[in-house]
Design a protein around this motif. Structure first.
Motif, PDB file in Angstrom:
ATOM      1  N   THR A  40      17.364  66.730  55.818  1.00  0.00           N
ATOM      2  CA  THR A  40      17.604  65.488  56.900  1.00  0.00           C
ATOM      3  C   THR A  40      18.345  65.673  58.152  1.00  0.00           C
ATOM      4  N   VAL A  41      19.376  66.460  57.757  1.00  0.00           N
ATOM      5  CA  VAL A  41      20.180  66.819  59.193  1.00  0.00           C
ATOM      6  C   VAL A  41      19.427  67.377  60.083  1.00  0.00           C
ATOM      7  N   THR A  42      18.853  68.594  59.670  1.00  0.00           N
ATOM      8  CA  THR A  42      17.907  69.516  60.525  1.00  0.00           C
ATOM      9  C   THR A  42      16.969  68.741  61.560  1.00  0.00           C
ATOM     10  N   GLU A  43      16.268  67.732  60.753  1.00  0.00           N
ATOM     11  CA  GLU A  43      15.358  66.970  61.185  1.00  0.00           C
ATOM     12  C   GLU A  43      15.863  65.832  62.283  1.00  0.00           C
ATOM     13  N   LEU A  44      17.115  65.161  62.081  1.00  0.00           N
ATOM     14  CA  LEU A  44      17.609  64.456  62.818  1.00  0.00           C
ATOM     15  C   LEU A  44      17.847  65.135  64.174  1.00  0.00           C
ATOM     16  N   LEU A  45      18.760  66.436  64.111  1.00  0.00           N
ATOM     17  CA  LEU A  45      18.897  67.311  65.315  1.00  0.00           C
ATOM     18  C   LEU A  45      17.594  67.847  65.783  1.00  0.00           C
ATOM     19  N   GLY A  46      16.867  67.989  65.040  1.00  0.00           N
ATOM     20  CA  GLY A  46      15.569  68.720  65.724  1.00  0.00           C
ATOM     21  C   GLY A  46      14.827  67.667  66.496  1.00  0.00           C
ATOM     22  N   ASN A  47      15.014  66.400  66.064  1.00  0.00           N
ATOM     23  CA  ASN A  47      14.350  65.534  66.760  1.00  0.00           C
ATOM     24  C   ASN A  47      15.256  64.702  67.764  1.00  0.00           C
ATOM     25  N   GLY A  48      16.172  65.383  68.348  1.00  0.00           N
ATOM     26  CA  GLY A  48      17.047  65.134  69.461  1.00  0.00           C
ATOM     27  C   GLY A  48      18.254  64.105  69.348  1.00  0.00           C
ATOM     28  N   ALA A  49      18.579  63.948  67.965  1.00  0.00           N
ATOM     29  CA  ALA A  49      19.790  63.131  67.782  1.00  0.00           C
ATOM     30  C   ALA A  49      21.093  64.111  68.566  1.00  0.00           C
ATOM     31  N   ALA A  50      21.876  63.136  69.265  1.00  0.00           N
ATOM     32  CA  ALA A  50      23.111  63.659  69.789  1.00  0.00           C
ATOM     33  C   ALA A  50      23.988  64.373  68.847  1.00  0.00           C
ATOM     34  N   TYR A  51      24.180  63.902  67.862  1.00  0.00           N
ATOM     35  CA  TYR A  51      24.877  64.363  66.625  1.00  0.00           C
ATOM     36  C   TYR A  51      24.637  63.868  65.500  1.00  0.00           C
ATOM     37  N   VAL A  52      25.207  64.554  64.401  1.00  0.00           N
ATOM     38  CA  VAL A  52      25.216  63.915  62.924  1.00  0.00           C
ATOM     39  C   VAL A  52      26.869  63.889  62.410  1.00  0.00           C
ATOM     40  N   HIS A  53      27.539  62.667  62.660  1.00  0.00           N
ATOM     41  CA  HIS A  53      28.906  62.594  62.195  1.00  0.00           C
ATOM     42  C   HIS A  53      28.747  62.576  60.736  1.00  0.00           C
ATOM     43  N   VAL A  54      29.583  63.357  59.987  1.00  0.00           N
ATOM     44  CA  VAL A  54      29.525  63.361  58.515  1.00  0.00           C
ATOM     45  C   VAL A  54      30.805  62.749  58.053  1.00  0.00           C
ATOM     46  N   THR A  55      30.542  61.371  57.425  1.00  0.00           N
ATOM     47  CA  THR A  55      31.729  60.702  57.043  1.00  0.00           C
ATOM     48  C   THR A  55      32.431  61.091  55.926  1.00  0.00           C
ATOM     49  N   ASP A  56      33.540  60.962  55.525  1.00  0.00           N
ATOM     50  CA  ASP A  56      34.308  61.259  54.397  1.00  0.00           C
ATOM     51  C   ASP A  56      33.798  60.781  53.123  1.00  0.00           C
ATOM     52  N   GLU A  57      33.311  59.663  53.357  1.00  0.00           N
ATOM     53  CA  GLU A  57      33.132  58.926  52.190  1.00  0.00           C
ATOM     54  C   GLU A  57      31.695  57.893  52.491  1.00  0.00           C
ATOM     55  N   ARG A  58      30.994  57.571  51.504  1.00  0.00           N
ATOM     56  CA  ARG A  58      29.846  56.485  51.617  1.00  0.00           C
ATOM     57  C   ARG A  58      30.205  55.462  52.132  1.00  0.00           C
TER      58      ARG A  58
END
Length: 241
Positions: A40-58
């Protein structure tokens, strides 16, 4: 000789996130959560997302979206495979194709891959760099890291601290490319079949979204040239260095 080749296989592949040391040695760490965080992260960045912020908790995604209103946030899913109320998407490489994420901030985590990323970030130091890899970007990650003068550790995220076959397969695949042992056509087909088998025969009865996640995305070996790299609390596309 590259640093990762000097490590034994038991040293360079961590079989679950519970094997991450309290004080991780310096080096590059690749978090592998094939189904589905890495993909999922690879698809988001591959599709041009600026970044994926990884939160500490859901749940932290809502606070992030208040600070960054233009962000799309990922969380849990309903039984009908729609995002829980308030979320834009969930951890699914096929579902995120519904959005134009070009230059858009995103945020998400997961209980395994996302947790492994934050564990390494919390326990690590400036001598540690964290990356995310899976089947879809195995060769891209390996080629990027082979050019760096650091030992490489591959973390098969697993589930609830226990090893899982799908993440170990992803770790072994990346390790093959790190050691410059590319797959033959037959081996490539075998790795796909093994990943599909690892999810169990019941996967064929799952929702269409999950079937697409596995058969069209997670098993697409080397379909992406994206190398997600943790910069602070954000996964971004690694830049040549």
């Amino acid at each position: 000789m590259h640093a990762e080749r000097e490590l034994s296989v038991s040293d360079r592949i961590l079989r679950s996130r519970s094997e991450i040391p309290a004080d991780p040695p310096a080096g590059d760490y690749v978090v592998v959560d094939v189904t589905h965080f890495s993909t999922t992260v690879t698809e988001l960045l591959g599709n041009g997302a600026a970044y994926v912020h990884v939160t500490d908790e859901r749940g932290d995604e809502f606070e992030f979206q208040e600070e960054v209103p233009e962000a799309l946030i990922g969380g849990g899913k309903t039984d009908d495979y729609e995002p829980h109320e308030g979320y834009d998407f969930f951890n699914s490489p096929s579902y995120v194709q519904r959005f134009d994420v070009t230059d858009t901030p995103t945020a998400m985590t997961s209980k395994n891959g996302g947790a492994a990323v934050t564990t390494l970030s919390d326990r690590g130091s400036e001598d540690i760099d964290v990356f995310v890899g899976g089947y879809t970007n195995a060769v891209a990650v390996a080629e990027y890291l082979r050019e760096r003068d650091a030992p490489t550790f591959v973390v098969a995220a697993g589930s609830r601290g226990e090893e899982t076959t799908d993440d170990l397969l992803g770790a072994v695949l990346i390790d093959r490319y790190l050691r410059e042992r590319p797959l033959t056509a037959d081996e490539r087909a075998h790795f796909v079949a093994l990943l599909e088998a690892a999810k169990g025969p019941g996967y064929a009865e799952k929702h269409e979204v999950r079937r697409k996640d596995l058969h069209e995305y997670a098993t697409a070996i080397n379909a992406r040239d994206v190398v997600p790299h943790l910069d602070g609390d954000r996964l971004v596309r690694a830049r040549d260095r």
